[in-house]
Design a protein around this motif. Structure first.
Motif, short mmCIF file in Angstrom:
data_model
loop_
_atom_site.label_atom_id
_atom_site.label_comp_id
_atom_site.label_asym_id
_atom_site.label_seq_id
_atom_site.Cartn_x
_atom_site.Cartn_y
_atom_site.Cartn_z
N GLY A 314 4.95 0.64 -1.15
CA GLY A 314 4.19 1.89 -1.18
C GLY A 314 3.07 1.89 -0.16
N HIS A 315 2.90 3.05 0.54
CA HIS A 315 1.95 3.08 1.65
C HIS A 315 1.16 4.38 1.74
CE1 HIS A 315 6.05 4.23 2.99
NE2 HIS A 315 5.39 5.33 3.33
N ALA A 319 1.95 6.98 -3.76
CA ALA A 319 2.60 5.73 -4.16
C ALA A 319 1.60 4.83 -4.88
CB ALA A 319 3.18 5.03 -2.94
N ALA A 320 0.37 4.79 -4.39
CA ALA A 320 -0.65 3.96 -5.03
C ALA A 320 -0.94 4.44 -6.45
CB ALA A 320 -1.93 3.97 -4.19
N VAL A 321 -0.89 5.76 -6.67
CA VAL A 321 -1.08 6.30 -8.02
C VAL A 321 -0.03 5.73 -8.96
CG1 VAL A 321 -0.89 8.39 -9.43
CG2 VAL A 321 -2.22 8.43 -7.31
N GLN A 322 1.23 5.71 -8.52
CA GLN A 322 2.31 5.20 -9.36
C GLN A 322 2.19 3.70 -9.59
OE1 GLN A 322 4.08 7.20 -11.00
NE2 GLN A 322 3.52 9.05 -9.88
N ILE A 323 1.78 2.96 -8.57
CA ILE A 323 1.57 1.52 -8.74
C ILE A 323 0.49 1.29 -9.80
CG2 ILE A 323 0.71 -0.57 -7.61
CD1 ILE A 323 1.89 0.52 -4.98
N ALA A 324 -0.61 2.01 -9.68
CA ALA A 324 -1.71 1.84 -10.63
C ALA A 324 -1.27 2.18 -12.05
CB ALA A 324 -2.90 2.69 -10.21
N LYS A 325 -0.51 3.27 -12.21
CA LYS A 325 -0.03 3.66 -13.53
C LYS A 325 0.81 2.55 -14.16
CE LYS A 325 0.12 8.73 -13.09
NZ LYS A 325 1.03 9.91 -13.04
N LYS A 351 -7.91 4.62 3.10
CA LYS A 351 -8.99 4.65 2.12
C LYS A 351 -8.53 5.31 0.83
CE LYS A 351 -13.90 5.70 1.56
NZ LYS A 351 -15.13 6.21 2.22
N ALA A 352 -7.77 6.39 0.93
CA ALA A 352 -7.26 7.06 -0.26
C ALA A 352 -6.29 6.15 -1.01
CB ALA A 352 -6.59 8.38 0.11
N PHE A 353 -5.49 5.38 -0.27
CA PHE A 353 -4.56 4.43 -0.89
C PHE A 353 -5.34 3.42 -1.73
CE2 PHE A 353 -2.24 0.40 -0.82
CZ PHE A 353 -0.96 0.78 -1.21
N PHE A 354 -6.38 2.85 -1.14
CA PHE A 354 -7.17 1.85 -1.86
C PHE A 354 -7.93 2.47 -3.03
CE2 PHE A 354 -7.05 -0.54 2.30
CZ PHE A 354 -6.30 -1.60 1.81
N SER A 355 -8.39 3.69 -2.88
CA SER A 355 -9.13 4.34 -3.97
C SER A 355 -8.29 4.43 -5.24
CB SER A 355 -9.57 5.74 -3.54
OG SER A 355 -10.51 5.69 -2.49
N LEU A 381 -9.22 -2.87 8.03
CA LEU A 381 -8.61 -2.50 6.76
C LEU A 381 -9.49 -2.93 5.60
CD1 LEU A 381 -6.04 -1.15 5.69
CD2 LEU A 381 -5.00 -3.43 5.53
N ALA A 382 -10.08 -4.11 5.69
CA ALA A 382 -10.97 -4.59 4.64
C ALA A 382 -12.21 -3.70 4.52
CB ALA A 382 -11.37 -6.04 4.91
N ASN A 383 -12.71 -3.23 5.64
CA ASN A 383 -13.86 -2.31 5.60
C ASN A 383 -13.51 -1.03 4.85
OD1 ASN A 383 -15.80 -3.83 6.91
ND2 ASN A 383 -15.15 -3.15 8.95
N MET A 384 -12.31 -0.51 5.10
CA MET A 384 -11.89 0.71 4.40
C MET A 384 -11.68 0.45 2.91
SD MET A 384 -9.43 2.78 7.06
CE MET A 384 -8.90 1.43 8.09
N ALA A 385 -11.14 -0.71 2.60
CA ALA A 385 -10.94 -1.06 1.19
C ALA A 385 -12.27 -1.18 0.47
CB ALA A 385 -10.16 -2.36 1.09
N ARG A 386 -13.24 -1.80 1.12
CA ARG A 386 -14.57 -1.91 0.50
C ARG A 386 -15.20 -0.53 0.35
NH1 ARG A 386 -14.70 -6.76 3.70
NH2 ARG A 386 -15.67 -5.66 5.45
N GLY A 387 -14.96 0.35 1.32
CA GLY A 387 -15.47 1.70 1.21
C GLY A 387 -14.87 2.48 0.06
#
Length: 433
Positions: A314-315, A319-325, A351-355, A381-387
């Motif tokens: 998932g990218h 897709a991240a919503v479904q992974i989290a669920k 950033k939306a993926f990580f959120s 990428l790590a900066n965006m994830a931390r954000g």
């Protein structure tokens, strides 16, 4: 011929046109004509578009149709490890010699005329499907729908649209109605269309398109539905309520994908698939890198048995919503902390993926996907994830990320999720498959 030979041919084809993606059908038609129009000599086609769930839907359809005794051709993209995975002929991945000969034939017919890699390889796939006896072709769009290279089939037996969300913004834009309009381009006059779960904006576009073309639309939560029950999942449709076992693919969203497959089979004329075949297909279905639990390879061997290693390609945010669920659902009955290793391309909404993953992740690392020109550097990428609220740091490689997390992962039963890109997933499966 060897795999190296087809790889050389594919590399040569990649150089024939300066743009990797260029949405138009103008280059397809002349080459199809030179090859005696293989797109007109195909078995009945189920054409599938959507943002997420296309591959899973095709995997269910293949498993169920094969369980019913049909010879099933399948075209999917991208591949995970080997290009040949994209072309499945009557149940089998195309062999190397046939693939190489096919590519050479198409290359010779095209000459030096500019054409994209996806276009010429799609034409090669059409020729393979036309020349090999089969009962049905499951055809996945590459990107969008209306101007996708697969959209040269004039009369599909059925079309299906899986959930639509934002992805590939550089080609499809960010307006959901506009994206839905592109996907709706595969709907054809008088051919039934099965519409999976949709945002109301996308659904409105799909419904209007189907109505304008006289295409019977079978819509989730209007004409059919599905939901989890105590002993499996229930499908409700024209034939009433039926209960099936949970699918072999993991994740709460897989019930909706399986339900979409059942809806497709119900409205596919000329084919008979019994409930017994559906059940067998649900148990045998296989679709790598979609909520796949790794059980072999260096990653698993480097970690204690109490660590569950999960891989998902998932990218995008949906897709991240479904992974989290899925992880939230598992934690309701088997709570375990989850750690993340992520690699992504710079074309994605990172950033939306990580959120969406933030609620389920304790901490983790970002890596740069090796040998991918569009890979986002690990530090960025790590900066965006931390954000996005995640405790993430960069590491130079997957091995380094696993080693750094190992002491934490060894403390107690936990889950390790590796996600963010099908390209990353393919590399991991190559070494840990």
């Amino acid at each position: 011929m060897t795999g190296t030979h087809s790889d050389r041919i594919l590399a040569r084809l990649m150089s024939l046109h300066p743009k990797v993606i260029d949405l138009t059908l103008d280059r397809m038609l002349p080459l199809l004509a030179k090859l005696d129009h293989p797109e007109r000599r195909l078995p009945p086609v189920i054409h599938v578009a959507g943002t997420n769930g296309k591959g899973s839907l095709l995997a269910y359809l293949r498993a169920m149709l094969e369980a019913a005794g049909y010879r099933v051709h399948v075209y999917t993209s991208p591949h995970l490890v080997h290009f040949a995975e994209r072309i499945r002929l009557a149940g089998n991945i195309i062999d190397e010699e046939a693939l190489s000969e096919l590519l050479l034939t198409c290359e010779a017919a095209n000459g030096d005329i500019p054409i994209t890699y996806f276009e010429i390889t799609t034409i090669a796939a059409f020729k393979a499907f036309a020349d090999t006896p089969g009962d049905i072709l499951l055809l996945e769009t590459g990107l969008g729908g209306r101007y996708d290279a697969t959209n040269v089939v004039a009369r599909p037996a059925l079309t299906a649209i899986t959930p639509i969300s934002q992805d590939h913004a550089e080609f499809l834009g960010t307006d959901l109605a506009g994206i839905a309009w592109e996907k709706a381009g595969i709907i054809k006059p008088n051919a039934p269309v099965v519409i999976g779960p949709q945002d109301p904006i996308a659904l409105n576009v799909l419904q209007k398109t189907a109505e304008s073309l006289g295409s019977p639309a079978h819509i989730y939560n209007r004409d059919w539905s599905c939901h989890k029950v105590a002993d499996g999942w229930q499908y409700d449709g024209m034939q009433g309520a039926r209960v099936f076992p949970l699918p072999a693919l993991h994740g709460v969203h897989q019930i909706e994908n399986a339900g979409t497959a059942v809806a497709c089979l119900h409205h596919l004329g000329g084919f008979t698939v019994s409930d017994a075949a559906i059940r067998e297909g649900l148990q045998k279905v296989n679709w790598p890198a979609r909520m796949q639990r790794l059980s072999t390879g260096p990653i698993v061997e480097a970690l204690p048995d109490k660590v569950e290693v999960w891989l998902d390609g998932g990218h995008n945010p949906a897709a991240a919503v479904q992974i989290a669920k899925s992880f939230i659902s598992w934690n309701e009955t088997d709570p375990k902390p989850t750690y993340l290793i992520a690699g992504m391309l710079n074309t994605k909404d990172q950033k939306a993926f990580f959120s969406q993953l933030a609620p389920i992740i304790e901490k983790g690392h970002c890596i740069t996907i090796p040998e991918e020109a569009a890979a986002t550097p690990a530090a960025d990428l790590a900066n965006m994830a931390r954000g996005a609220g995640l405790e993430m740091t960069e590491k130079p490689s997957l091995k380094a990320a696993v080693e750094d997390l190992k002491p934490t992962l060894s403390e107690k039963p936990c889950r390790l999720l590796i996600a963010g890109s099908l390209y990353l997933s393919g590399q991991i499966l190559r070494d840990n498959g």
